[in-house]
Design an enzyme around this catalytic site. Sequence first.
Site, PDB file in Angstrom:
ATOM      1  CG  ASP A   1      -1.998  -1.105   1.161  1.00 19.59           C
ATOM      2  OD1 ASP A   1      -1.953  -1.915   0.226  1.00 19.59           O
ATOM      3  OD2 ASP A   1      -2.843  -1.169   2.072  1.00 19.59           O
TER       4      ASP A   1
ATOM      5  CE  LYS B   1      -4.067  -4.299   1.146  1.00 18.86           C
ATOM      6  NZ  LYS B   1      -4.795  -3.260   1.888  1.00 18.86           N
TER       7      LYS B   1
ATOM      8  CB  CYS C   1      -2.139  -2.972   5.145  1.00 22.36           C
ATOM      9  SG  CYS C   1      -3.847  -2.390   4.965  1.00 22.36           S
TER      10      CYS C   1
HETATM   11  C1  VGL Z   1      -4.693   0.642   5.678  1.00 19.20           C
HETATM   12  C2  VGL Z   1      -6.287   1.506   7.058  1.00 19.20           C
HETATM   13  C3  VGL Z   1      -7.237   1.396   6.070  1.00 19.20           C
HETATM   14  C4  VGL Z   1      -3.257   0.251   5.491  1.00 19.20           C
HETATM   15  C5  VGL Z   1      -5.631   0.512   4.676  1.00 19.20           C
HETATM   16  O1  VGL Z   1      -2.789   0.192   4.341  1.00 19.20           O
HETATM   17  O2  VGL Z   1      -2.587  -0.005   6.521  1.00 19.20           O
HETATM   18  N1  VGL Z   1      -5.033   1.133   6.862  1.00 19.20           N
HETATM   19  N2  VGL Z   1      -6.896   0.894   4.868  1.00 19.20           N
END
Ligand code: VGL
Length: 213
Positions: free
Chosen positions: A17, A115, A160
């Site tokens: 991410d 995702k 994540c």
């Molecule tokens: C994430 C919160 C919501 C992350 C993704 O990548 O850690 N955290 N969506």
Amino acid sequence: MTDILIDQNRDALLVVDVQNDFCPGGALEVVDGDAVLPVANGLIGLFDHTIITQDWHPPGHSSFASSHAGRRPLEMIEMDYGPQTLWPDHCIQGSSGARFHDALKVDDADLIIRKGRNPAIDSYSAFFENDRTTPTGLSGYLATRSLSRLFLVGLATDFCVNFSALDARREGFDVVLVEDGCRAIDVNGSLDQAMVAMRDSGVRFADSGMIVT
Ligand code: VGL
Ligand code: ZN
């Protein structure tokens, strides 16, 4: 600290991410989030196999506080599958915030996993959605390619990255968390909890400088 030698036949790098919304100025910015870029890019250059995840929510996703009347970001709610932290709207499919950071060496990746596409279930982990049962297919991908050890970098350490590391251990993979390649959100003690959970599950901690070919 001893060096860790990359075995290209069994090792893969998982970059979690590294998207604009998690970097400074983004909708769910992680403090210093863009500091992971030089580390991630350096490792992408070392590994033959790189997998990248992309948080990829439809508008109105159930993990957004804005989808729940009277709720604010970082509050917790109870979903069918258990407790869920509420977030600001982020990583909406096709938006600039959902794009990878411009500097990330995405072109060198073997696979990109998106995702969080199911409106009703959040998905932190690269392996399973937050119901802990709906798979992304990553376990099968790694297994069919005989990749058995994962090195993790990215955002955020306590969400994540943490969920991906714990699921990877549960799925039987060896896991190395590259600490200088991660940054955390850290709400209500989430970073300390994540570090303890990862350590207890057998995740190994390393610095990128220790990883050599
Ligand atoms: C994430 C919160 C919501 C992350 C993704 O990548 O850690 N955290 N969506
Ligand atoms: Zn998300």
